[in-house]
Scaffold this motif. Structure first.
Motif, PDB file in Angstrom:
ATOM      1  N   ILE A  14      -6.539 -37.409  13.198  1.00  0.00           N
ATOM      2  CA  ILE A  14      -6.110 -36.297  13.799  1.00  0.00           C
ATOM      3  C   ILE A  14      -5.996 -35.210  12.661  1.00  0.00           C
ATOM      4  CG2 ILE A  14      -4.030 -34.670  14.704  1.00  0.00           C
ATOM      5  CD1 ILE A  14      -2.921 -37.487  15.815  1.00  0.00           C
ATOM      6  N   ASN A  15      -7.003 -33.992  12.982  1.00  0.00           N
ATOM      7  CA  ASN A  15      -7.472 -33.038  12.117  1.00  0.00           C
ATOM      8  C   ASN A  15      -6.422 -31.838  12.286  1.00  0.00           C
ATOM      9  OD1 ASN A  15      -9.583 -34.096  10.820  1.00  0.00           O
ATOM     10  ND2 ASN A  15     -10.706 -33.970  12.855  1.00  0.00           N
ATOM     11  N   LYS A  16      -6.306 -30.860  11.302  1.00  0.00           N
ATOM     12  CA  LYS A  16      -5.294 -29.846  11.414  1.00  0.00           C
ATOM     13  C   LYS A  16      -5.981 -28.804  12.320  1.00  0.00           C
ATOM     14  CE  LYS A  16      -3.263 -29.658   6.923  1.00  0.00           C
ATOM     15  NZ  LYS A  16      -2.911 -29.015   5.377  1.00  0.00           N
ATOM     16  N   MET A  17      -4.943 -28.181  13.107  1.00  0.00           N
ATOM     17  CA  MET A  17      -5.282 -27.267  14.373  1.00  0.00           C
ATOM     18  C   MET A  17      -5.543 -25.902  13.411  1.00  0.00           C
ATOM     19  SD  MET A  17      -3.120 -25.992  17.420  1.00  0.00           S
ATOM     20  CE  MET A  17      -3.636 -27.009  18.527  1.00  0.00           C
ATOM     21  N   GLN A  18      -6.599 -25.108  13.832  1.00  0.00           N
ATOM     22  CA  GLN A  18      -6.660 -23.836  13.306  1.00  0.00           C
ATOM     23  C   GLN A  18      -5.943 -22.856  13.809  1.00  0.00           C
ATOM     24  OE1 GLN A  18      -9.093 -23.326  10.564  1.00  0.00           O
ATOM     25  NE2 GLN A  18      -8.980 -25.598  10.476  1.00  0.00           N
ATOM     26  N   LEU A  19      -5.397 -22.173  13.177  1.00  0.00           N
ATOM     27  CA  LEU A  19      -4.457 -20.931  13.476  1.00  0.00           C
ATOM     28  C   LEU A  19      -4.891 -19.629  12.764  1.00  0.00           C
ATOM     29  CD1 LEU A  19      -0.646 -22.103  13.587  1.00  0.00           C
ATOM     30  CD2 LEU A  19      -2.295 -21.827  15.671  1.00  0.00           C
ATOM     31  N   THR A  20      -4.985 -18.464  13.497  1.00  0.00           N
ATOM     32  CA  THR A  20      -5.310 -17.355  13.042  1.00  0.00           C
ATOM     33  C   THR A  20      -4.219 -16.472  12.836  1.00  0.00           C
ATOM     34  OG1 THR A  20      -7.702 -17.593  13.206  1.00  0.00           O
ATOM     35  CG2 THR A  20      -6.948 -15.072  12.662  1.00  0.00           C
ATOM     36  N   SER A  21      -3.655 -15.835  12.018  1.00  0.00           N
ATOM     37  CA  SER A  21      -2.577 -14.846  11.978  1.00  0.00           C
ATOM     38  C   SER A  21      -2.701 -13.414  11.249  1.00  0.00           C
ATOM     39  CB  SER A  21      -1.236 -15.575  11.140  1.00  0.00           C
ATOM     40  OG  SER A  21      -1.464 -15.781   9.966  1.00  0.00           O
ATOM     41  N   ASP A  22      -2.046 -12.555  11.666  1.00  0.00           N
ATOM     42  CA  ASP A  22      -2.289 -11.269  11.258  1.00  0.00           C
ATOM     43  C   ASP A  22      -1.076 -10.620  10.932  1.00  0.00           C
ATOM     44  OD1 ASP A  22      -3.605  -8.543  11.170  1.00  0.00           O
ATOM     45  OD2 ASP A  22      -2.424  -8.188  12.913  1.00  0.00           O
ATOM     46  N   ALA A  23      -1.063  -9.990   9.897  1.00  0.00           N
ATOM     47  CA  ALA A  23       0.180  -9.339   9.101  1.00  0.00           C
ATOM     48  C   ALA A  23       0.154  -7.877   8.816  1.00  0.00           C
ATOM     49  CB  ALA A  23       0.400 -10.127   7.783  1.00  0.00           C
ATOM     50  N   SER A  24      -0.777  -7.320   9.748  1.00  0.00           N
ATOM     51  CA  SER A  24      -1.100  -5.946   9.294  1.00  0.00           C
ATOM     52  C   SER A  24       0.043  -4.882   9.783  1.00  0.00           C
ATOM     53  CB  SER A  24      -2.432  -5.425  10.062  1.00  0.00           C
ATOM     54  OG  SER A  24      -2.440  -5.812  11.347  1.00  0.00           O
ATOM     55  N   GLN A  25       0.830  -5.491  10.550  1.00  0.00           N
ATOM     56  CA  GLN A  25       2.187  -4.281  11.012  1.00  0.00           C
ATOM     57  C   GLN A  25       2.849  -4.140  10.084  1.00  0.00           C
ATOM     58  OE1 GLN A  25       1.521  -7.636  11.861  1.00  0.00           O
ATOM     59  NE2 GLN A  25       3.624  -8.374  12.283  1.00  0.00           N
ATOM     60  N   ASN A  26       2.746  -4.445   8.657  1.00  0.00           N
ATOM     61  CA  ASN A  26       3.879  -4.233   7.744  1.00  0.00           C
ATOM     62  C   ASN A  26       3.618  -3.070   6.861  1.00  0.00           C
ATOM     63  OD1 ASN A  26       5.657  -7.145   7.622  1.00  0.00           O
ATOM     64  ND2 ASN A  26       3.209  -7.747   7.840  1.00  0.00           N
ATOM     65  N   SER A  27       4.525  -2.371   6.888  1.00  0.00           N
ATOM     66  CA  SER A  27       4.586  -0.927   6.156  1.00  0.00           C
ATOM     67  C   SER A  27       5.901  -0.537   5.788  1.00  0.00           C
ATOM     68  CB  SER A  27       3.884  -0.012   7.063  1.00  0.00           C
ATOM     69  OG  SER A  27       4.641   0.441   7.981  1.00  0.00           O
ATOM     70  N   LYS A  28       5.858   0.476   4.734  1.00  0.00           N
ATOM     71  CA  LYS A  28       7.159   1.316   4.390  1.00  0.00           C
ATOM     72  C   LYS A  28       6.914   2.452   4.023  1.00  0.00           C
ATOM     73  CE  LYS A  28       7.717  -0.029  -0.390  1.00  0.00           C
ATOM     74  NZ  LYS A  28       8.429  -0.770  -1.552  1.00  0.00           N
ATOM     75  N   ILE A  29       7.821   3.465   3.899  1.00  0.00           N
ATOM     76  CA  ILE A  29       7.649   4.714   3.351  1.00  0.00           C
ATOM     77  C   ILE A  29       8.095   4.582   1.778  1.00  0.00           C
ATOM     78  CG2 ILE A  29       8.856   6.966   3.251  1.00  0.00           C
ATOM     79  CD1 ILE A  29       9.190   6.724   6.321  1.00  0.00           C
ATOM     80  N   TYR A  30       7.462   5.224   0.935  1.00  0.00           N
ATOM     81  CA  TYR A  30       7.554   5.113  -0.438  1.00  0.00           C
ATOM     82  C   TYR A  30       9.162   5.420  -0.619  1.00  0.00           C
ATOM     83  CZ  TYR A  30       8.166   7.089  -5.312  1.00  0.00           C
ATOM     84  OH  TYR A  30       8.546   7.096  -6.636  1.00  0.00           O
ATOM     85  N   GLY A  31       9.563   4.881  -1.703  1.00  0.00           N
ATOM     86  CA  GLY A  31      10.908   4.787  -1.991  1.00  0.00           C
ATOM     87  C   GLY A  31      12.013   3.633  -1.269  1.00  0.00           C
ATOM     88  N   GLN A  32      11.562   3.246  -0.053  1.00  0.00           N
ATOM     89  CA  GLN A  32      12.182   2.085   0.617  1.00  0.00           C
ATOM     90  C   GLN A  32      11.986   0.678  -0.179  1.00  0.00           C
ATOM     91  OE1 GLN A  32      10.804   2.257   4.710  1.00  0.00           O
ATOM     92  NE2 GLN A  32      12.420   3.704   5.197  1.00  0.00           N
ATOM     93  N   LYS A  33      12.724  -0.346   0.373  1.00  0.00           N
ATOM     94  CA  LYS A  33      12.631  -1.634  -0.189  1.00  0.00           C
ATOM     95  C   LYS A  33      11.806  -2.321   0.784  1.00  0.00           C
ATOM     96  CE  LYS A  33      17.188  -1.886  -2.397  1.00  0.00           C
ATOM     97  NZ  LYS A  33      18.483  -2.788  -2.737  1.00  0.00           N
ATOM     98  N   ASP A  34      10.976  -3.358   0.346  1.00  0.00           N
ATOM     99  CA  ASP A  34      10.274  -3.975   1.157  1.00  0.00           C
ATOM    100  C   ASP A  34      11.245  -4.960   1.926  1.00  0.00           C
ATOM    101  OD1 ASP A  34       8.234  -3.041  -0.416  1.00  0.00           O
ATOM    102  OD2 ASP A  34       7.490  -4.884  -0.925  1.00  0.00           O
ATOM    103  N   GLY A  35      10.808  -4.834   3.465  1.00  0.00           N
ATOM    104  CA  GLY A  35      11.258  -5.892   4.071  1.00  0.00           C
ATOM    105  C   GLY A  35      10.484  -7.251   4.167  1.00  0.00           C
ATOM    106  N   ALA A  36      10.979  -8.344   4.751  1.00  0.00           N
ATOM    107  CA  ALA A  36      10.458  -9.630   4.785  1.00  0.00           C
ATOM    108  C   ALA A  36       9.208  -9.049   5.534  1.00  0.00           C
ATOM    109  CB  ALA A  36      11.253 -10.559   5.550  1.00  0.00           C
ATOM    110  N   LEU A  37       7.926  -9.705   4.979  1.00  0.00           N
ATOM    111  CA  LEU A  37       6.704  -9.655   5.613  1.00  0.00           C
ATOM    112  C   LEU A  37       6.490 -10.408   6.804  1.00  0.00           C
ATOM    113  CD1 LEU A  37       4.442  -9.750   2.488  1.00  0.00           C
ATOM    114  CD2 LEU A  37       5.042  -7.620   3.875  1.00  0.00           C
ATOM    115  N   ALA A  38       6.042  -9.639   8.134  1.00  0.00           N
ATOM    116  CA  ALA A  38       6.119 -10.375   9.281  1.00  0.00           C
ATOM    117  C   ALA A  38       4.768 -10.432   9.803  1.00  0.00           C
ATOM    118  CB  ALA A  38       6.796  -9.446  10.289  1.00  0.00           C
ATOM    119  N   TYR A  39       4.404 -11.560  10.666  1.00  0.00           N
ATOM    120  CA  TYR A  39       3.018 -11.959  11.115  1.00  0.00           C
ATOM    121  C   TYR A  39       2.938 -12.368  12.707  1.00  0.00           C
ATOM    122  CZ  TYR A  39       4.808 -16.746  10.955  1.00  0.00           C
ATOM    123  OH  TYR A  39       5.392 -17.802  10.885  1.00  0.00           O
ATOM    124  N   THR A  40       1.992 -12.431  13.139  1.00  0.00           N
ATOM    125  CA  THR A  40       1.783 -12.693  14.327  1.00  0.00           C
ATOM    126  C   THR A  40       0.480 -13.684  14.415  1.00  0.00           C
ATOM    127  OG1 THR A  40       0.354 -10.835  15.158  1.00  0.00           O
ATOM    128  CG2 THR A  40       2.720 -10.594  15.755  1.00  0.00           C
TER     129      THR A  40
END
Length: 189
Positions: A38-64
């Protein structure tokens, strides 16, 4: 029939003869074992929806997950990380420790975006008496973060006759962090 060693996770499982037998006494079964993989299943994920405004703290990085899907009750563990930096711009996101033993996770090339912070810059009205030299033009800047100080060049429309002249904004330092909302004022002679 043939049987395989029990298991649903990625790995190699032995195939055994199980209860395979012949009803003909003229034949003998010489079984050569094999393996089931049984081989590993391939998943592709995208995390391009992460952003903030200068001066804010980073939040947890999300992915889909954009290609493939998790099976059963499987859950990915771990986190994403991003390239270091705090000025406005793009910083590459990495899979870091995001994993699951049954999946090969392919993170599309994506970036964490730090957007410029809007600040309000308001020129302060000024005046002089006809024939005198102009004083220093001043402003008030609000919305700054991280104890930043900005340097903004102000100038007024040319003229020496009595009247009012608009105060305008010239060069703006710290354009890697901020975008300005400038409010003009008047210079009165």
């Amino acid at each position: 029939g043939l049987q395989r060693q029990a298991g649903t996770d990625v790995g190699t499982y032995n195939i055994t003869i199980g209860d395979l037998q012949t009803s003909n006494p003229n034949y003998q079964i010489d079984f050569v074992g094999a393996t089931y993989t049984i081989n590993k299943m391939q998943l592709t994920s995208d995390a391009s929806q992460n952003s903030k405004i200068y001066g804010q703290k980073d939040g947890a990085l999300a992915y889909t997950i954009t290609e493939g899907s998790l099976l059963f009750d499987d859950v990915l563990t771990g986190t994403l990380s991003r390239e270091q930096g705090e000025t406005a711009g793009q910083y590459q996101i990495f899979a870091n420790t995001l994993a699951h033993k049954n999946y090969q996770i392919n993170l599309t090339e994506c970036y964490f975006v730090i957007n410029k912070r809007a600040i309000d810059v308001a020129a302060v009205s000024s005046q002089k008496t006809y024939g005198q030299a102009d004083g220093v033009l001043t402003y008030v800047a609000t919305g700054l973060k991280n104890q930043d100080v900005v340097s903004i060049e102000l100038y007024r429309e040319a003229g020496e006759d009595a009247g009012t002249y608009p105060i305008l904004m010239g060069d703006f330092e710290h354009s890697n962090y901020y975008v300005d909302n400038f409010t003009s004022a008047t210079f009165t002679i």
